[in-house]
Design a protein around this motif. Structure first.
Motif, PDB file in Angstrom:
ATOM      1  N   ALA A 292       0.832  -1.206   0.000  1.00 36.20           N
ATOM      2  CA  ALA A 292       0.000   0.000   0.000  1.00 36.20           C
ATOM      3  C   ALA A 292       0.868   1.259   0.000  1.00 36.20           C
ATOM      4  O   ALA A 292       0.503   2.274  -0.600  1.00 36.20           O
ATOM      5  N   ILE A 293       2.005   1.182   0.670  1.00 38.62           N
ATOM      6  CA  ILE A 293       2.937   2.317   0.698  1.00 38.62           C
ATOM      7  C   ILE A 293       3.913   2.246  -0.461  1.00 38.62           C
ATOM      8  O   ILE A 293       4.315   3.268  -1.020  1.00 38.62           O
ATOM      9  N   ARG A 294       4.274   1.058  -0.881  1.00 37.96           N
ATOM     10  CA  ARG A 294       5.255   0.877  -1.946  1.00 37.96           C
ATOM     11  C   ARG A 294       4.759   1.404  -3.294  1.00 37.96           C
ATOM     12  O   ARG A 294       5.563   1.814  -4.147  1.00 37.96           O
ATOM     13  N   PHE A 295       3.428   1.463  -3.518  1.00 35.86           N
ATOM     14  CA  PHE A 295       2.901   1.914  -4.804  1.00 35.86           C
ATOM     15  C   PHE A 295       3.361   3.335  -5.122  1.00 35.86           C
ATOM     16  O   PHE A 295       3.623   3.660  -6.279  1.00 35.86           O
ATOM     17  N   VAL A 296       3.455   4.201  -4.125  1.00 38.52           N
ATOM     18  CA  VAL A 296       3.894   5.572  -4.364  1.00 38.52           C
ATOM     19  C   VAL A 296       5.348   5.583  -4.830  1.00 38.52           C
ATOM     20  O   VAL A 296       5.724   6.343  -5.726  1.00 38.52           O
TER      21      VAL A 296
ATOM     22  N   LEU B 223       2.623  13.140  -1.048  1.00 40.31           N
ATOM     23  CA  LEU B 223       2.735  11.758  -1.520  1.00 40.31           C
ATOM     24  C   LEU B 223       2.844  10.786  -0.351  1.00 40.31           C
ATOM     25  O   LEU B 223       2.221   9.713  -0.359  1.00 40.31           O
ATOM     26  N   VAL B 224       3.618  11.158   0.671  1.00 41.20           N
ATOM     27  CA  VAL B 224       3.762  10.278   1.838  1.00 41.20           C
ATOM     28  C   VAL B 224       2.437  10.189   2.595  1.00 41.20           C
ATOM     29  O   VAL B 224       2.044   9.106   3.055  1.00 41.20           O
ATOM     30  N   GLU B 225       1.741  11.312   2.728  1.00 44.26           N
ATOM     31  CA  GLU B 225       0.439  11.282   3.404  1.00 44.26           C
ATOM     32  C   GLU B 225      -0.556  10.417   2.629  1.00 44.26           C
ATOM     33  O   GLU B 225      -1.357   9.686   3.228  1.00 44.26           O
ATOM     34  N   GLY B 226      -0.501  10.501   1.295  1.00 44.60           N
ATOM     35  CA  GLY B 226      -1.382   9.647   0.503  1.00 44.60           C
ATOM     36  C   GLY B 226      -1.068   8.172   0.674  1.00 44.60           C
ATOM     37  O   GLY B 226      -1.979   7.334   0.701  1.00 44.60           O
ATOM     38  N   ALA B 227       0.228   7.864   0.812  1.00 44.10           N
ATOM     39  CA  ALA B 227       0.610   6.467   1.005  1.00 44.10           C
ATOM     40  C   ALA B 227       0.127   5.945   2.346  1.00 44.10           C
ATOM     41  O   ALA B 227      -0.402   4.822   2.445  1.00 44.10           O
ATOM     42  N   THR B 228       0.282   6.745   3.401  1.00 39.45           N
ATOM     43  CA  THR B 228      -0.174   6.296   4.715  1.00 39.45           C
ATOM     44  C   THR B 228      -1.706   6.262   4.787  1.00 39.45           C
ATOM     45  O   THR B 228      -2.278   5.434   5.506  1.00 39.45           O
ATOM     46  N   ALA B 229      -2.373   7.151   4.038  1.00 33.88           N
ATOM     47  CA  ALA B 229      -3.837   7.105   3.986  1.00 33.88           C
ATOM     48  C   ALA B 229      -4.317   5.827   3.317  1.00 33.88           C
ATOM     49  O   ALA B 229      -5.411   5.336   3.608  1.00 33.88           O
ATOM     50  N   GLY B 230      -3.477   5.289   2.409  1.00 40.58           N
ATOM     51  CA  GLY B 230      -3.834   4.013   1.784  1.00 40.58           C
ATOM     52  C   GLY B 230      -3.934   2.882   2.785  1.00 40.58           C
ATOM     53  O   GLY B 230      -4.691   1.926   2.571  1.00 40.58           O
TER      54      GLY B 230
ATOM     55  N   PRO C 181     -10.476  -5.091  -5.404  1.00 41.51           N
ATOM     56  CA  PRO C 181     -10.799  -3.790  -6.022  1.00 41.51           C
ATOM     57  C   PRO C 181      -9.864  -2.667  -5.594  1.00 41.51           C
ATOM     58  O   PRO C 181      -9.545  -1.781  -6.393  1.00 41.51           O
ATOM     59  N   LEU C 182      -9.417  -2.722  -4.341  1.00 41.18           N
ATOM     60  CA  LEU C 182      -8.497  -1.685  -3.869  1.00 41.18           C
ATOM     61  C   LEU C 182      -7.149  -1.790  -4.574  1.00 41.18           C
ATOM     62  O   LEU C 182      -6.531  -0.769  -4.921  1.00 41.18           O
ATOM     63  N   LEU C 183      -6.668  -3.009  -4.817  1.00 42.01           N
ATOM     64  CA  LEU C 183      -5.412  -3.185  -5.554  1.00 42.01           C
ATOM     65  C   LEU C 183      -5.532  -2.657  -6.982  1.00 42.01           C
ATOM     66  O   LEU C 183      -4.596  -2.040  -7.505  1.00 42.01           O
ATOM     67  N   LEU C 184      -6.682  -2.904  -7.621  1.00 40.64           N
ATOM     68  CA  LEU C 184      -6.899  -2.352  -8.960  1.00 40.64           C
ATOM     69  C   LEU C 184      -6.898  -0.828  -8.925  1.00 40.64           C
ATOM     70  O   LEU C 184      -6.346  -0.172  -9.824  1.00 40.64           O
ATOM     71  N   SER C 185      -7.508  -0.261  -7.907  1.00 39.27           N
ATOM     72  CA  SER C 185      -7.514   1.198  -7.772  1.00 39.27           C
ATOM     73  C   SER C 185      -6.105   1.734  -7.560  1.00 39.27           C
ATOM     74  O   SER C 185      -5.728   2.764  -8.148  1.00 39.27           O
ATOM     75  N   TRP C 186      -5.306   1.048  -6.745  1.00 44.97           N
ATOM     76  CA  TRP C 186      -3.923   1.480  -6.539  1.00 44.97           C
ATOM     77  C   TRP C 186      -3.114   1.389  -7.825  1.00 44.97           C
ATOM     78  O   TRP C 186      -2.268   2.242  -8.089  1.00 44.97           O
TER      79      TRP C 186
ATOM     80  N   GLY D 151      -6.055 -13.085  12.110  1.00 45.70           N
ATOM     81  CA  GLY D 151      -6.722 -14.131  11.348  1.00 45.70           C
ATOM     82  C   GLY D 151      -8.084 -13.757  10.819  1.00 45.70           C
ATOM     83  O   GLY D 151      -8.777 -14.598  10.252  1.00 45.70           O
ATOM     84  N   GLY D 152      -8.478 -12.493  10.962  1.00 47.51           N
ATOM     85  CA  GLY D 152      -9.824 -12.104  10.551  1.00 47.51           C
ATOM     86  C   GLY D 152      -9.877 -11.232   9.315  1.00 47.51           C
ATOM     87  O   GLY D 152     -10.938 -10.684   8.991  1.00 47.51           O
ATOM     88  N   ALA D 153      -8.768 -11.086   8.608  1.00 49.27           N
ATOM     89  CA  ALA D 153      -8.746 -10.212   7.434  1.00 49.27           C
ATOM     90  C   ALA D 153      -9.526 -10.836   6.282  1.00 49.27           C
ATOM     91  O   ALA D 153      -9.377 -12.019   5.971  1.00 49.27           O
ATOM     92  N   ASN D 154     -10.349 -10.034   5.652  1.00 49.66           N
ATOM     93  CA  ASN D 154     -11.089 -10.448   4.456  1.00 49.66           C
ATOM     94  C   ASN D 154     -10.229 -10.096   3.241  1.00 49.66           C
ATOM     95  O   ASN D 154     -10.425  -9.059   2.591  1.00 49.66           O
ATOM     96  N   LEU D 155      -9.266 -10.949   2.926  1.00 47.29           N
ATOM     97  CA  LEU D 155      -8.278 -10.634   1.896  1.00 47.29           C
ATOM     98  C   LEU D 155      -8.905 -10.507   0.511  1.00 47.29           C
ATOM     99  O   LEU D 155      -8.406  -9.757  -0.332  1.00 47.29           O
ATOM    100  N   ALA D 156      -9.999 -11.214   0.262  1.00 45.58           N
ATOM    101  CA  ALA D 156     -10.635 -11.131  -1.056  1.00 45.58           C
ATOM    102  C   ALA D 156     -11.151  -9.720  -1.325  1.00 45.58           C
ATOM    103  O   ALA D 156     -11.225  -9.299  -2.490  1.00 45.58           O
ATOM    104  N   ALA D 157     -11.503  -8.983  -0.272  1.00 45.36           N
ATOM    105  CA  ALA D 157     -12.037  -7.631  -0.460  1.00 45.36           C
ATOM    106  C   ALA D 157     -10.966  -6.629  -0.874  1.00 45.36           C
ATOM    107  O   ALA D 157     -11.297  -5.494  -1.240  1.00 45.36           O
ATOM    108  N   SER D 158      -9.695  -7.035  -0.823  1.00 45.92           N
ATOM    109  CA  SER D 158      -8.627  -6.111  -1.213  1.00 45.92           C
ATOM    110  C   SER D 158      -8.433  -6.053  -2.725  1.00 45.92           C
ATOM    111  O   SER D 158      -7.697  -5.183  -3.197  1.00 45.92           O
TER     112      SER D 158
END
Length: 256
Positions: free
Chosen positions: A84-88, A239-246, A166-171, A157-164
């Motif tokens: 999420a931070i590496r994309f920037v 840019l850093v604030e946007g990365a942490t907001a991600g 659309p967010l990856l496509l947006s990133w 152990g409760g992360a809904n990884l499948a929901a990520s």
């Protein structure tokens, strides 16, 4: 922290998430960081951050297969947080690569042992400059703070990884958009240099355009690269604030 089985399992799951972040996040995940130092830092952070993971453990974590699945889920959660931070960083590096390509710097590509691939000097310089700005702007501290928040927002152990997905496509779309917006003014300037050289070739057809154009494009490119660095520094905080907001957007997406 008592050394009962539940506490040890909790510590192992926290370590899996922390290790995923340290393997993918900027600064921590650089190839120049020794693996042993990364492991020791992961153990230290896990001992500190276990206190934030106060939620219930996964139901089947006591079973070996359930434990392995929970560890894998936590490691993937940590990797997603780091990316999420590496994309920037990828966007800034890609912008530098585009400018360097237009400057004819691909002919000067060299092997970069830190990334394990060939890159032009301008792209490497801009990447390391942004990494330095990330450290100066307390980016690593923001990553650790995000880790602490993640254990509150996303239980072990409760992360809904499948929901990520659309967010990856947006990133990914944001990565290309950010890179093009950063590089476009300078690409246009280099394009105008090419147009001027084309007009010169039409006016003086007997001139050796290749011998003339290469140093001219390099000279113009260095001036443009200096301007790019000058604009990157004031843009770095946003840019850093946007990365942490991600990170917060990721927590909202994968929270159960």
């Amino acid at each position: 922290m008592a050394l009962d089985p539940a506490s040890l399992i909790r510590l192992a799951l926290v370590f899996a998430r922390v290790s995923g972040v340290l393997a993918s996040a900027p600064v921590f995940g650089q190839k120049g960081v020794p693996v042993m130092a990364r492991v020791l830092l992961g153990v230290l952070l896990s001992l500190i951050l276990t206190g934030f993971a106060t939620g219930p453990l996964p139901v089947h974590v006591a079973h070996p297969v359930g434990f392995l699945l929970a560890v894998a889920a936590e490691a993937l959660t940590g990797l997603l947080m780091g990316y999420a931070i590496r994309f920037v960083f990828w966007a800034v590096e890609f912008a530098g690569e585009m400018i360097g390509f237009q400057m004819s710097l691909p002919m000067a590509q060299a092997y970069d042992p830190m990334s394990g691939s060939s890159a032009n000097p301008l792209g490497r310089m801009i990447t390391w400059l942004f990494l330095l700005l990330f450290v100066v702007l307390d980016g690593p501290q923001a990553v650790v703070a995000g880790l602490a928040r993640s254990f509150v927002a996303v239980p072990l152990g409760g992360a809904n990884l499948a929901a990520s997905g659309p967010l990856l496509l947006s990133w990914t779309g944001g990565f290309f958009s950010t890179a093009v917006r950063l590089a476009m003014p300078f690409l246009v300037a280099l394009f105008l240099v090419d147009v001027a050289l084309g007009v010169f070739a039409r006016v003086v057809p007997q001139a050796d355009l290749f011998s003339i154009s290469l140093p001219q494009k390099l000279l113009a490119g260095m001036a443009i690269a200096s301007a790019f660095v000058g604009t990157l520094v004031p843009l770095a905080p946003a840019l850093v604030e946007g990365a942490t907001a991600g990170l917060d957007a990721l927590f909202a997406a994968i929270a159960p």
